[in-house]
Design a protein around this motif. Sequence first.
Motif, PDB file in Angstrom:
ATOM      1  N   UNK B 208     -33.418  25.926  23.305  1.00  0.00           N
ATOM      2  CA  UNK B 208     -32.699  24.646  23.402  1.00  0.00           C
ATOM      3  C   UNK B 208     -32.924  23.757  22.175  1.00  0.00           C
ATOM      4  N   UNK B 209     -33.828  24.179  21.285  1.00  0.00           N
ATOM      5  CA  UNK B 209     -34.079  23.397  20.076  1.00  0.00           C
ATOM      6  C   UNK B 209     -34.785  22.083  20.333  1.00  0.00           C
ATOM      7  N   UNK B 210     -35.710  22.089  21.291  1.00  0.00           N
ATOM      8  CA  UNK B 210     -36.465  20.866  21.604  1.00  0.00           C
ATOM      9  C   UNK B 210     -37.965  21.146  21.564  1.00  0.00           C
ATOM     10  N   UNK B 211     -38.742  20.087  21.448  1.00  0.00           N
ATOM     11  CA  UNK B 211     -40.202  20.213  21.386  1.00  0.00           C
ATOM     12  C   UNK B 211     -40.771  20.575  22.757  1.00  0.00           C
ATOM     13  N   UNK B 212     -41.990  21.141  22.726  1.00  0.00           N
ATOM     14  CA  UNK B 212     -42.648  21.561  23.978  1.00  0.00           C
ATOM     15  C   UNK B 212     -43.435  20.434  24.626  1.00  0.00           C
ATOM     16  N   UNK B 213     -43.400  19.256  24.053  1.00  0.00           N
ATOM     17  CA  UNK B 213     -44.106  18.125  24.667  1.00  0.00           C
ATOM     18  C   UNK B 213     -43.223  16.890  24.795  1.00  0.00           C
ATOM     19  N   UNK B 214     -41.900  17.099  24.774  1.00  0.00           N
ATOM     20  CA  UNK B 214     -40.993  15.961  24.842  1.00  0.00           C
ATOM     21  C   UNK B 214     -40.314  15.825  26.197  1.00  0.00           C
ATOM     22  N   UNK B 215     -39.460  14.817  26.340  1.00  0.00           N
ATOM     23  CA  UNK B 215     -38.806  14.530  27.631  1.00  0.00           C
ATOM     24  C   UNK B 215     -37.881  15.635  28.128  1.00  0.00           C
ATOM     25  N   UNK B 216     -37.279  16.413  27.226  1.00  0.00           N
ATOM     26  CA  UNK B 216     -36.418  17.511  27.683  1.00  0.00           C
ATOM     27  C   UNK B 216     -37.239  18.597  28.351  1.00  0.00           C
ATOM     28  N   UNK B 217     -38.413  18.876  27.784  1.00  0.00           N
ATOM     29  CA  UNK B 217     -39.315  19.860  28.404  1.00  0.00           C
ATOM     30  C   UNK B 217     -39.722  19.392  29.808  1.00  0.00           C
ATOM     31  N   UNK B 218     -40.039  18.105  29.927  1.00  0.00           N
ATOM     32  CA  UNK B 218     -40.427  17.564  31.237  1.00  0.00           C
ATOM     33  C   UNK B 218     -39.273  17.669  32.239  1.00  0.00           C
ATOM     34  N   UNK B 219     -38.057  17.365  31.773  1.00  0.00           N
ATOM     35  CA  UNK B 219     -36.886  17.431  32.660  1.00  0.00           C
ATOM     36  C   UNK B 219     -36.649  18.865  33.119  1.00  0.00           C
ATOM     37  N   UNK B 220     -36.865  19.819  32.233  1.00  0.00           N
ATOM     38  CA  UNK B 220     -36.717  21.238  32.598  1.00  0.00           C
ATOM     39  C   UNK B 220     -37.776  21.668  33.605  1.00  0.00           C
ATOM     40  N   UNK B 221     -39.028  21.348  33.305  1.00  0.00           N
ATOM     41  CA  UNK B 221     -40.116  21.840  34.148  1.00  0.00           C
ATOM     42  C   UNK B 221     -40.174  21.140  35.508  1.00  0.00           C
ATOM     43  N   UNK B 222     -39.745  19.885  35.576  1.00  0.00           N
ATOM     44  CA  UNK B 222     -39.725  19.193  36.875  1.00  0.00           C
ATOM     45  C   UNK B 222     -38.677  19.826  37.794  1.00  0.00           C
ATOM     46  N   UNK B 223     -37.528  20.208  37.240  1.00  0.00           N
ATOM     47  CA  UNK B 223     -36.484  20.880  38.041  1.00  0.00           C
ATOM     48  C   UNK B 223     -36.912  22.299  38.419  1.00  0.00           C
ATOM     49  N   UNK B 224     -37.523  22.982  37.481  1.00  0.00           N
ATOM     50  CA  UNK B 224     -38.065  24.325  37.773  1.00  0.00           C
ATOM     51  C   UNK B 224     -39.086  24.245  38.906  1.00  0.00           C
ATOM     52  N   UNK B 225     -39.896  23.208  38.907  1.00  0.00           N
ATOM     53  CA  UNK B 225     -40.900  23.026  39.967  1.00  0.00           C
ATOM     54  C   UNK B 225     -40.237  22.937  41.337  1.00  0.00           C
ATOM     55  N   UNK B 226     -39.129  22.220  41.404  1.00  0.00           N
ATOM     56  CA  UNK B 226     -38.370  22.125  42.665  1.00  0.00           C
ATOM     57  C   UNK B 226     -37.811  23.490  43.052  1.00  0.00           C
ATOM     58  N   UNK B 227     -37.302  24.234  42.077  1.00  0.00           N
ATOM     59  CA  UNK B 227     -36.759  25.577  42.344  1.00  0.00           C
ATOM     60  C   UNK B 227     -37.831  26.497  42.924  1.00  0.00           C
ATOM     61  N   UNK B 228     -39.017  26.464  42.333  1.00  0.00           N
ATOM     62  CA  UNK B 228     -40.098  27.357  42.773  1.00  0.00           C
ATOM     63  C   UNK B 228     -40.593  26.956  44.167  1.00  0.00           C
ATOM     64  N   UNK B 229     -40.741  25.660  44.408  1.00  0.00           N
ATOM     65  CA  UNK B 229     -41.203  25.201  45.723  1.00  0.00           C
ATOM     66  C   UNK B 229     -40.251  25.673  46.821  1.00  0.00           C
ATOM     67  N   UNK B 230     -38.949  25.566  46.572  1.00  0.00           N
ATOM     68  CA  UNK B 230     -37.965  26.000  47.573  1.00  0.00           C
ATOM     69  C   UNK B 230     -38.023  27.511  47.775  1.00  0.00           C
ATOM     70  N   UNK B 231     -38.212  28.254  46.696  1.00  0.00           N
ATOM     71  CA  UNK B 231     -38.311  29.715  46.800  1.00  0.00           C
ATOM     72  C   UNK B 231     -39.517  30.113  47.665  1.00  0.00           C
ATOM     73  N   UNK B 232     -40.630  29.435  47.463  1.00  0.00           N
ATOM     74  CA  UNK B 232     -41.837  29.724  48.258  1.00  0.00           C
ATOM     75  C   UNK B 232     -41.568  29.450  49.740  1.00  0.00           C
ATOM     76  N   UNK B 233     -40.906  28.342  50.028  1.00  0.00           N
ATOM     77  CA  UNK B 233     -40.568  28.020  51.426  1.00  0.00           C
ATOM     78  C   UNK B 233     -39.676  29.099  52.030  1.00  0.00           C
ATOM     79  N   UNK B 234     -38.705  29.573  51.269  1.00  0.00           N
ATOM     80  CA  UNK B 234     -37.819  30.655  51.746  1.00  0.00           C
ATOM     81  C   UNK B 234     -38.612  31.925  52.028  1.00  0.00           C
ATOM     82  N   UNK B 235     -39.531  32.255  51.127  1.00  0.00           N
ATOM     83  CA  UNK B 235     -40.311  33.484  51.283  1.00  0.00           C
ATOM     84  C   UNK B 235     -41.233  33.407  52.509  1.00  0.00           C
ATOM     85  N   UNK B 236     -41.836  32.254  52.712  1.00  0.00           N
ATOM     86  CA  UNK B 236     -42.701  32.098  53.901  1.00  0.00           C
ATOM     87  C   UNK B 236     -41.854  32.223  55.167  1.00  0.00           C
ATOM     88  N   UNK B 237     -40.657  31.648  55.144  1.00  0.00           N
ATOM     89  CA  UNK B 237     -39.770  31.778  56.305  1.00  0.00           C
ATOM     90  C   UNK B 237     -39.412  33.242  56.574  1.00  0.00           C
TER      91      UNK B 237
END
Lengths: 297, 297
Positions: B208-237
């Motif tokens: 994406x051409x962005x730094x690994x410690x900037x706001x775009x990285x945070x926006x990506x990883x915060x959304x990824x965190x939501x994706x992973x949490x939901x996947x874990x809930x699905x798997x436990x179900x």
Amino acid sequence: MSKNLSRREIITRAVYAVGGAATFASVQACGSSAATTTTTPTTGPTPKDFPYEQHLPAGYRLDPAAVKEPAYHAYYEADGGCCHGSYSALMKHLAATAGAPFDQLPADFGRFGAGGIAGYGSICGSLLGGLLVINQIVSDKTARNAMMTDLLRWYEGASFPSYTPATVDAAETGKTTLDFSAANLVNLQTTPGSHLCHASVSGWCAARGVAANGPDKLARCSRLTADVAAKVAEMINTYLASTTTPKTYAAAAIDSRSNTCLGCHPKTSTTRPVASGMACTPCHSNQSLPSTHPVIP
Amino acid sequence: MSKNLSRREIITRAVYAVGGAATFASVQACGSSAATTTTTPTTGPTPKDFPYEQHLPAGYRLDPAAVKEPAYHAYYEADGGCCHGSYSALMKHLAATAGAPFDQLPADFGRFGAGGIAGYGSICGSLLGGLLVINQIVSDKTARNAMMTDLLRWYEGASFPSYTPATVDAAETGKTTLDFSAANLVNLQTTPGSHLCHASVSGWCAARGVAANGPDKLARCSRLTADVAAKVAEMINTYLASTTTPKTYAAAAIDSRSNTCLGCHPKTSTTRPVASGMACTPCHSNQSLPSTHPVIP
């Protein structure tokens, strides 16, 4: 609460009044009754009162020597392994010597971490078990991060295995092909380079000419588990001995295994940023980098 | 015990009597009072009664959709991050909907895992947070290992980020340089290849051409965190829906990213053994292997 605290203070005084590992070991020998008195407190801290440094009696220290043998044997339990070895040894020690809330938590929590988490080859389970214990105690974020990165870095460069068990576990008796005696152990040591299970195990097994699923691998990793558990106990003691507010922990400096890389790959780069604290070169060596990459000195 | 179970049964009936996410969300909306009734049980399961599947009411299921938004926002908390995001969202959901012993455990336990554990770049913290929750529930070792390797493998090949928050966190408003709108999100996605934080983050930021410690990285990883949490809930179900004794979990087959390697590098080799479940080629590509190594098809 005061009833519970005074009970823990009594244990602490018994352990530290005279001081030294020998005295500690004698208290441990009759530890089953001491542990029984603290397993079902009616008052006092609960698991939710996190992190647990606030509940440790003044002057409390772990005994690093005392966690090695239990960590080694827990490795060989059914559904045991490296993470269970370090985690259960440290948690049972804390439960027996510090009481609540450690005695209210399941000592079996680390079984999932074997083989780099469920056999996946990720982070070495003995490290993960140790990190989970550090996380339960250390309340300051800066110190917590410093301790965790220091443990991981230490592992990368340490020589494993180094512990010789007092009693060789029945699971390995007569099965190993290498000489794991105390006198010969130094000849079996390698430095993992990486904190990842699959790199750590594969490197050692290839150097020793043994399979990664045989009894020699188990003998190596069970002893390494004892080494890591003791290191974690030492690190927690160093932290607890800090006299500043908040407590501090001085991590070793990041060495040349990363510094030369991060000059061209800082977090702030928008072309090849790297956000990492681990040593780069064990995985990204000159041999493994494309020919267009500058040679790493 | 019966008093506590009946309390939890009442909550479960309220959630599942009519069924569906909409009904569940309404119950969640008034969940603070429900949570209050279960935070200080005088009887019932405690954290030591591990693992906790045995305490879940019959038919209990998590709501994967309900953990996404809390996971996303928890990422942005002070001393938050990816591991805290997934762990706290799942644990608070379990505490509110299943009660004890989840409501007796600290929701802050995952803060240490940010940035691949204390910024070390090791296992992605959102995965580690999810693994710690799976570990608290699943009682069968075989199913537990299958779920954990399946989660890790899924992450390696999934397209991140995919969640669009209902409310963009104040921490990122006006700070990102990329377009994180729902309509454009697909253009920001990459597959991590590796379950390690530093590879996952570096690969996405470089693409994406962005730094690994900037706001775009945070926006990506915060959304990824939501994706992973939901996947874990699905798997436990999926696991909870198993009708066998013990319950089973069918993991996806290990694909060609490892199979071609393990033919020459089995655990049983005494020259180059590898004990690993992860995909090999994202790290050990043709480009990174020595010239003497056979070309990977």
